[in-house]
Design a protein around this motif. Structure first.
Motif, PDB file in Angstrom:
ATOM      1  N   ALA A 141       0.831  -1.209   0.000  1.00  0.00           N
ATOM      2  CA  ALA A 141       0.000   0.000   0.000  1.00  0.00           C
ATOM      3  C   ALA A 141       0.858   1.248   0.000  1.00  0.00           C
ATOM      4  CB  ALA A 141      -0.930  -0.012   1.215  1.00  0.00           C
ATOM      5  N   VAL A 142       1.928   1.236   0.789  1.00  0.00           N
ATOM      6  CA  VAL A 142       2.838   2.392   0.835  1.00  0.00           C
ATOM      7  C   VAL A 142       3.465   2.621  -0.534  1.00  0.00           C
ATOM      8  CG1 VAL A 142       5.039   3.207   1.769  1.00  0.00           C
ATOM      9  CG2 VAL A 142       3.315   2.238   3.300  1.00  0.00           C
ATOM     10  N   ALA A 143       3.799   1.532  -1.244  1.00  0.00           N
ATOM     11  CA  ALA A 143       4.435   1.666  -2.554  1.00  0.00           C
ATOM     12  C   ALA A 143       3.457   2.175  -3.613  1.00  0.00           C
ATOM     13  CB  ALA A 143       5.014   0.312  -2.985  1.00  0.00           C
ATOM     14  N   TRP A 185       1.656   6.624  -6.308  1.00  0.00           N
ATOM     15  CA  TRP A 185       1.473   6.522  -7.754  1.00  0.00           C
ATOM     16  C   TRP A 185       0.003   6.646  -8.136  1.00  0.00           C
ATOM     17  CZ3 TRP A 185       5.592   7.187 -10.568  1.00  0.00           C
ATOM     18  CH2 TRP A 185       6.847   6.815 -10.054  1.00  0.00           C
ATOM     19  N   LEU A 186      -0.851   6.016  -7.350  1.00  0.00           N
ATOM     20  CA  LEU A 186      -2.285   6.127  -7.610  1.00  0.00           C
ATOM     21  C   LEU A 186      -2.754   7.567  -7.435  1.00  0.00           C
ATOM     22  CD1 LEU A 186      -3.568   2.896  -5.805  1.00  0.00           C
ATOM     23  CD2 LEU A 186      -3.597   3.333  -8.270  1.00  0.00           C
ATOM     24  N   LEU A 187      -2.252   8.233  -6.392  1.00  0.00           N
ATOM     25  CA  LEU A 187      -2.626   9.623  -6.156  1.00  0.00           C
ATOM     26  C   LEU A 187      -2.180  10.534  -7.301  1.00  0.00           C
ATOM     27  CD1 LEU A 187      -1.935  10.165  -2.347  1.00  0.00           C
ATOM     28  CD2 LEU A 187      -4.128  10.410  -3.511  1.00  0.00           C
ATOM     29  N   LEU A 188      -0.930  10.392  -7.697  1.00  0.00           N
ATOM     30  CA  LEU A 188      -0.405  11.259  -8.753  1.00  0.00           C
ATOM     31  C   LEU A 188      -1.129  11.014 -10.081  1.00  0.00           C
ATOM     32  CD1 LEU A 188       3.434  11.134  -8.001  1.00  0.00           C
ATOM     33  CD2 LEU A 188       1.901  13.091  -7.743  1.00  0.00           C
ATOM     34  N   ALA A 189      -1.298   9.735 -10.432  1.00  0.00           N
ATOM     35  CA  ALA A 189      -1.978   9.420 -11.685  1.00  0.00           C
ATOM     36  C   ALA A 189      -3.435   9.852 -11.634  1.00  0.00           C
ATOM     37  CB  ALA A 189      -1.878   7.917 -11.969  1.00  0.00           C
ATOM     38  N   ALA A 196     -12.842   0.243   5.401  1.00  0.00           N
ATOM     39  CA  ALA A 196     -12.124   1.289   4.669  1.00  0.00           C
ATOM     40  C   ALA A 196     -12.965   1.868   3.544  1.00  0.00           C
ATOM     41  CB  ALA A 196     -10.821   0.721   4.104  1.00  0.00           C
ATOM     42  N   ILE A 197     -13.707   1.019   2.840  1.00  0.00           N
ATOM     43  CA  ILE A 197     -14.478   1.473   1.681  1.00  0.00           C
ATOM     44  C   ILE A 197     -15.689   2.290   2.096  1.00  0.00           C
ATOM     45  CG2 ILE A 197     -15.934   0.682  -0.241  1.00  0.00           C
ATOM     46  CD1 ILE A 197     -14.026  -1.653  -0.610  1.00  0.00           C
ATOM     47  N   ALA A 198     -16.335   1.921   3.209  1.00  0.00           N
ATOM     48  CA  ALA A 198     -17.639   2.491   3.566  1.00  0.00           C
ATOM     49  C   ALA A 198     -17.669   4.027   3.571  1.00  0.00           C
ATOM     50  CB  ALA A 198     -18.110   1.931   4.906  1.00  0.00           C
ATOM     51  N   PHE A 236     -10.032   6.979  -5.730  1.00  0.00           N
ATOM     52  CA  PHE A 236     -10.817   6.109  -4.852  1.00  0.00           C
ATOM     53  C   PHE A 236      -9.922   4.989  -4.313  1.00  0.00           C
ATOM     54  CE2 PHE A 236     -13.686   2.861  -3.527  1.00  0.00           C
ATOM     55  CZ  PHE A 236     -14.903   3.465  -3.240  1.00  0.00           C
ATOM     56  N   ALA A 237      -9.173   4.349  -5.227  1.00  0.00           N
ATOM     57  CA  ALA A 237      -8.284   3.258  -4.814  1.00  0.00           C
ATOM     58  C   ALA A 237      -7.220   3.755  -3.847  1.00  0.00           C
ATOM     59  CB  ALA A 237      -7.629   2.628  -6.046  1.00  0.00           C
ATOM     60  N   ALA A 238      -6.656   4.937  -4.117  1.00  0.00           N
ATOM     61  CA  ALA A 238      -5.628   5.487  -3.225  1.00  0.00           C
ATOM     62  C   ALA A 238      -6.199   5.765  -1.843  1.00  0.00           C
ATOM     63  CB  ALA A 238      -5.041   6.765  -3.833  1.00  0.00           C
ATOM     64  N   MET A 239      -7.411   6.303  -1.788  1.00  0.00           N
ATOM     65  CA  MET A 239      -8.034   6.598  -0.492  1.00  0.00           C
ATOM     66  C   MET A 239      -8.326   5.321   0.286  1.00  0.00           C
ATOM     67  SD  MET A 239     -10.526   9.892  -1.079  1.00  0.00           S
ATOM     68  CE  MET A 239     -11.347   9.323  -2.566  1.00  0.00           C
ATOM     69  N   VAL A 240      -8.743   4.264  -0.414  1.00  0.00           N
ATOM     70  CA  VAL A 240      -8.989   2.985   0.264  1.00  0.00           C
ATOM     71  C   VAL A 240      -7.690   2.440   0.848  1.00  0.00           C
ATOM     72  CG1 VAL A 240      -9.652   0.572  -0.084  1.00  0.00           C
ATOM     73  CG2 VAL A 240     -11.037   2.386  -1.079  1.00  0.00           C
ATOM     74  N   LEU A 241      -6.599   2.507   0.082  1.00  0.00           N
ATOM     75  CA  LEU A 241      -5.314   2.033   0.592  1.00  0.00           C
ATOM     76  C   LEU A 241      -4.863   2.852   1.800  1.00  0.00           C
ATOM     77  CD1 LEU A 241      -3.245   1.236  -2.633  1.00  0.00           C
ATOM     78  CD2 LEU A 241      -4.437  -0.349  -1.115  1.00  0.00           C
ATOM     79  N   MET A 242      -5.058   4.159   1.754  1.00  0.00           N
ATOM     80  CA  MET A 242      -4.672   4.991   2.896  1.00  0.00           C
ATOM     81  C   MET A 242      -5.505   4.648   4.127  1.00  0.00           C
ATOM     82  SD  MET A 242      -3.729   8.765   1.337  1.00  0.00           S
ATOM     83  CE  MET A 242      -5.193   8.974   0.344  1.00  0.00           C
ATOM     84  N   ARG A 243      -6.806   4.417   3.920  1.00  0.00           N
ATOM     85  CA  ARG A 243      -7.667   4.023   5.036  1.00  0.00           C
ATOM     86  C   ARG A 243      -7.246   2.666   5.594  1.00  0.00           C
ATOM     87  NH1 ARG A 243     -11.373   5.482   8.357  1.00  0.00           N
ATOM     88  NH2 ARG A 243     -12.747   3.754   7.815  1.00  0.00           N
ATOM     89  N   MET A 244      -6.913   1.729   4.714  1.00  0.00           N
ATOM     90  CA  MET A 244      -6.468   0.411   5.173  1.00  0.00           C
ATOM     91  C   MET A 244      -5.197   0.534   6.005  1.00  0.00           C
ATOM     92  SD  MET A 244      -8.377  -2.245   4.098  1.00  0.00           S
ATOM     93  CE  MET A 244      -7.281  -3.639   3.868  1.00  0.00           C
ATOM     94  N   ARG A 245      -4.266   1.353   5.539  1.00  0.00           N
ATOM     95  CA  ARG A 245      -3.035   1.550   6.303  1.00  0.00           C
ATOM     96  C   ARG A 245      -3.326   2.133   7.674  1.00  0.00           C
ATOM     97  NH1 ARG A 245       0.313   5.143   2.209  1.00  0.00           N
ATOM     98  NH2 ARG A 245       1.456   5.614   4.138  1.00  0.00           N
ATOM     99  N   THR A 246      -4.246   3.087   7.743  1.00  0.00           N
ATOM    100  CA  THR A 246      -4.598   3.697   9.027  1.00  0.00           C
ATOM    101  C   THR A 246      -5.244   2.679   9.958  1.00  0.00           C
ATOM    102  OG1 THR A 246      -4.941   5.850   7.959  1.00  0.00           O
ATOM    103  CG2 THR A 246      -5.958   5.520  10.111  1.00  0.00           C
TER     104      THR A 246
END
Length: 245
Positions: free
Chosen positions: A19-21, A25-29, A96-98, A216-226
């Motif tokens: 997720a960190v990796a 990239w997801l955010l920038l793209a 995370a998704i909700a 959306f995918a980047a936000m889900v990964l950030m939520r999962m990490r949190t």
């Protein structure tokens, strides 16, 4: 042919490294594609011959609707994975998704009302499409509430997952409501058989939708990490309390 191992990335630390990796990239793209899509939609695409300039809200409204539906489906699949395959991160994925899905459902409702005012002459009508989309927003809020209201976290996740799965009944209602009932809402303009949207308006819409999807995918990964970090912190606190006790 080897079947994919659903538990290959079940280890929270391994998942967190991935997720960190991927997140930056997801955010920038996502930001780049979204910015390009919105610029093209707002300044380059032609106005609609009937709706005029108000049609430009489509470049936010339509992707938000798609992601609200897709996010709920993803949440339900994660809930099924938790119940059937006992994937240890699946319940966290639901959690995370909700709120992110609720955000996009809310954006869809707000932008739809803004778009409806000049087009229909009203902010809101209780037709099938709008009512079922409002129900989707409330289902998201229900999942969030159930997770946080239960003192027993495992039971809260089970009940929230059950609501997520049952709530998928609403998805085809949203999709086909304009065909099943009389509605002010226009039918789908994009189908597998083709698009009724002019190409000069379609490509900015697809660009914006892809940008929103990556965000959306980047936000889900950030939520999962949190959430994973929160679980680890709680586990350390319990171990420390056990030692001191």
């Amino acid at each position: 042919m080897a079947t994919p191992d659903l538990h290959a990335y079940a280890n929270p630390l391994r998942f967190r490294r991935l997720a960190v990796a991927f997140t930056p990239w997801l955010l920038l793209a996502g930001l780049g594609l979204l910015g390009a899509g919105l610029y093209a939609g707002l300044f380059l695409a032609p106005a609609d011959y009937l709706q005029g300039e108000s049609v430009r809200i489509m470049y936010v409204h339509v992707p938000s609707a798609w992601l609200a539906l897709g996010g709920y489906l993803g949440m339900a699949i994660a809930a099924l994975s938790a119940r059937i395959w006992r994937h240890p991160l699946a319940d966290l994925c639901v959690q995370a998704i909700a709120p992110i899905g609720a955000l996009f459902a809310g954006i869809c409702l707000v932008t739809g009302s803004i778009w409806g005012r000049p087009t229909w002459g009203t902010w809101w009508v209780w037709d099938g499409r709008l009512t079922s989309m409002l129900l989707l927003f409330l289902l998201y809020l229900g999942v969030i509430a159930i997770i946080h209201l239960h003192e027993d976290r495992a039971r809260g996740h089970r009940m929230a997952g059950l609501l997520a799965i049952i709530g998928t009944i609403n998805l085809p209602i949203i999709k086909f409501s304009v065909e099943w009932w009389n509605s002010l809402h226009q039918p789908a303009s994009i189908r597998l058989s083709g698009s009724a949207i002019h190409a000069d308006m379609l490509w900015p819409l697809m660009l914006a939708a892809l940008g929103f999807l990556l965000l959306f995918a980047a936000m889900v990964l950030m939520r999962m990490r949190t959430l994973i970090a929160g679980q680890r912190a709680e586990a350390r606190a319990r171990r420390l309390a056990a030692r001191l006790g």
